[in-house]
Design a protein around this motif. Sequence first.
Motif, PDB file in Angstrom:
ATOM      1  N   UNK A   1      69.004  55.207 -33.821  1.00  0.00           N
ATOM      2  CA  UNK A   1      69.059  56.557 -33.269  1.00  0.00           C
ATOM      3  C   UNK A   1      68.032  56.635 -32.144  1.00  0.00           C
TER       4      UNK A   1
ATOM      5  N   UNK B   1      50.120  50.358 -34.814  1.00  0.00           N
ATOM      6  CA  UNK B   1      50.328  51.699 -34.277  1.00  0.00           C
ATOM      7  C   UNK B   1      51.175  51.648 -33.015  1.00  0.00           C
TER       8      UNK B   1
ATOM      9  N   UNK C   1      54.701  51.767 -33.789  1.00  0.00           N
ATOM     10  CA  UNK C   1      55.223  53.119 -34.014  1.00  0.00           C
ATOM     11  C   UNK C   1      55.526  53.799 -32.675  1.00  0.00           C
ATOM     12  N   UNK C   2      54.628  53.682 -31.714  1.00  0.00           N
ATOM     13  CA  UNK C   2      54.886  54.253 -30.383  1.00  0.00           C
ATOM     14  C   UNK C   2      56.090  53.591 -29.716  1.00  0.00           C
TER      15      UNK C   2
ATOM     16  N   UNK D   1      58.790  52.958 -30.823  1.00  0.00           N
ATOM     17  CA  UNK D   1      60.048  53.640 -31.184  1.00  0.00           C
ATOM     18  C   UNK D   1      60.524  54.553 -30.056  1.00  0.00           C
ATOM     19  N   UNK D   2      59.614  54.890 -29.117  1.00  0.00           N
ATOM     20  CA  UNK D   2      60.067  55.611 -27.920  1.00  0.00           C
ATOM     21  C   UNK D   2      61.197  54.830 -27.261  1.00  0.00           C
TER      22      UNK D   2
ATOM     23  N   UNK E   1      50.890  55.663 -23.574  1.00  0.00           N
ATOM     24  CA  UNK E   1      50.393  55.407 -24.910  1.00  0.00           C
ATOM     25  C   UNK E   1      49.684  54.052 -24.963  1.00  0.00           C
TER      26      UNK E   1
ATOM     27  N   UNK F   1      65.036  54.750 -34.049  1.00  0.00           N
ATOM     28  CA  UNK F   1      64.887  54.622 -35.497  1.00  0.00           C
ATOM     29  C   UNK F   1      66.216  54.167 -36.081  1.00  0.00           C
TER      30      UNK F   1
ATOM     31  N   UNK G   1      65.555  58.369 -30.245  1.00  0.00           N
ATOM     32  CA  UNK G   1      64.800  59.588 -30.552  1.00  0.00           C
ATOM     33  C   UNK G   1      64.374  60.353 -29.307  1.00  0.00           C
ATOM     34  N   UNK G   2      64.077  59.618 -28.232  1.00  0.00           N
ATOM     35  CA  UNK G   2      63.408  60.244 -27.089  1.00  0.00           C
ATOM     36  C   UNK G   2      64.224  60.213 -25.795  1.00  0.00           C
TER      37      UNK G   2
END
Lengths: 321, 321
Positions: A138, A119, A122-123, A125-126, A113, A130, A140-141
């Motif tokens: 949490x 922005x 936001x990426x 967060x991988x 990415x 969250x 997420x990935x």
Amino acid sequence: MDKLIEAINTTHNPSVVGLDPTDQVVPAQLIDSFHEEVADQVDDPAEIPAMQRAVAYFEFNRAIIDAIAGIVPAVKPQIAMYEALGPAGIDTYEMTCEYAQSQGLYVLGDIKRGDIGSTAAAYARHLGGLNAQDGDALDLWHEDAVTVNPYLGTDGITPFVDAAKAADKDLFVLVRTSNPSSKEIQELELADGTRLYERVADLVEQWGAETLGASGYTRVGAVVGATHPEQGKQLRERMPRTFFLVPGYGAQGGTAQDVAGMFDAESSGAIVNSSRGIIGAWRKNGGYDESMSADDVLALVATSARDAAIAMRDDLEAALA
Amino acid sequence: MDKLIEAINTTHNPSVVGLDPTDQVVPAQLIDSFHEEVADQVDDPAEIPAMQRAVAYFEFNRAIIDAIAGIVPAVKPQIAMYEALGPAGIDTYEMTCEYAQSQGLYVLGDIKRGDIGSTAAAYARHLGGLNAQDGDALDLWHEDAVTVNPYLGTDGITPFVDAAKAADKDLFVLVRTSNPSSKEIQELELADGTRLYERVADLVEQWGAETLGASGYTRVGAVVGATHPEQGKQLRERMPRTFFLVPGYGAQGGTAQDVAGMFDAESSGAIVNSSRGIIGAWRKNGGYDESMSADDVLALVATSARDAAIAMRDDLEAALA
């Protein structure tokens, strides 16, 4: 990067298996075996091929992960292969990462990415997850590291570095990729005589500077293709605190000799990726027969992958001795 | 690019609305309103924040899309904002693209993907879809175009160009991005005196060459930030057959005057993006009150976005007159 290095030391194996399922490496009988089950569940028959692959690719990955856990320290799922199935494939990507972590593997999400600062946050967060309502994050990935593209410069990288520090994770920035036409951009000569990839290498060292770990390497690694052995050796000197992810071994032509120069004097400092060479090893195994059942071919996939992973470990060990 | 240009001509509006939902632009009462519904559906309470946002972000986008359809020709969902919610967010991204297309909007998926050839082919399924059993392609993502990163060179781009030709779609390659630190890489001076972004611009013209449309523009567009007006004007001359996607108008500081030079003599050749300026316009609207219901605030979001989209159209029209 300490966590990855510890996993490499435990397995005595500086290699990572690329989990890149495609119709070329996932046996057709495995995909076919899910047809009826999927057909009963989708609203629109047009969705069957994607859903069927999403299920089959996960079963394929699970068989590989079970076969190689304990032999290799890490896996590298390439998210593109999952995005190629639409949202159903993304579910398979996330489930694959979660399952690999549950089996003790370091998960390197190959997502490449890259975007502007807000922005990129936001990426990132991988890595960072969250925030849940109780204040915990949490995941997420379920990745331990991700790959990032440097074309946007520092403000596209900083959010990943911050997230890596906060979550005890890592990132790998593209410096010199393994594909033939990477030279069109990455090898361009700059006005001061350096090459673009060397300038990017200097930036990567800077980006990592404040994340130096006990191992002597930072949380900001570099992607340096096995197909550029001489450049890799020079980059090893230019980036003394940067851990390398080395794709291009095997199917793309890189050998253990080619990658040896990307390691440091202690045979650390790099991890070498093979994808098709491991997960597609069953295709070169004399034991395959088109009439085999889905279960039998999955067993062949697993043993072939395990044998190929051991052979790669031994090949690297010999070259680094 | 003919389809996009036709949509621009129909609306007399060369602008695109960025659908980039975040907790800053999606009203808190809208997110809160889905708490109970989501809590009843998830297995693990930790999943509530992501699921709740996935549902709320879709309702937010639908309200915006309904408000601006007919006023603007295109929307640009930024996939990072959805990936930031994990797989549930990816479902919202795909549903948003599908809904926008159903309302007659051209959908520009801002995904900035980039990888080696075989992997780029998997990402190119964003445009080409997946072949279904009857031979038709299943459109997985419902995008009319995607953005692509050029750092990997030609073999990372060709699969997107091929998919674009086959599916009557487009791509936009990053040339000069709008963020401050983009200059660290993109403005580097090369040995021959050109800048890196100029070299990339020349490659983009080449990559598009065989896809020239009736409009005089190819299927391979370029991302050129509104924050670089002088470079944009020069790039317009350097890339005569390349359509521009211009981010950075509004919240990032670019004005209508700044972008005017990126259009051609017929006031075509570019489309200007605004994200927060449109979807976050409700926050600057005197009509907002924290005690408003979710329904009322969604109505305010819609009318504010519509007003802001009309104001942007008129602003661009005046600058291009």
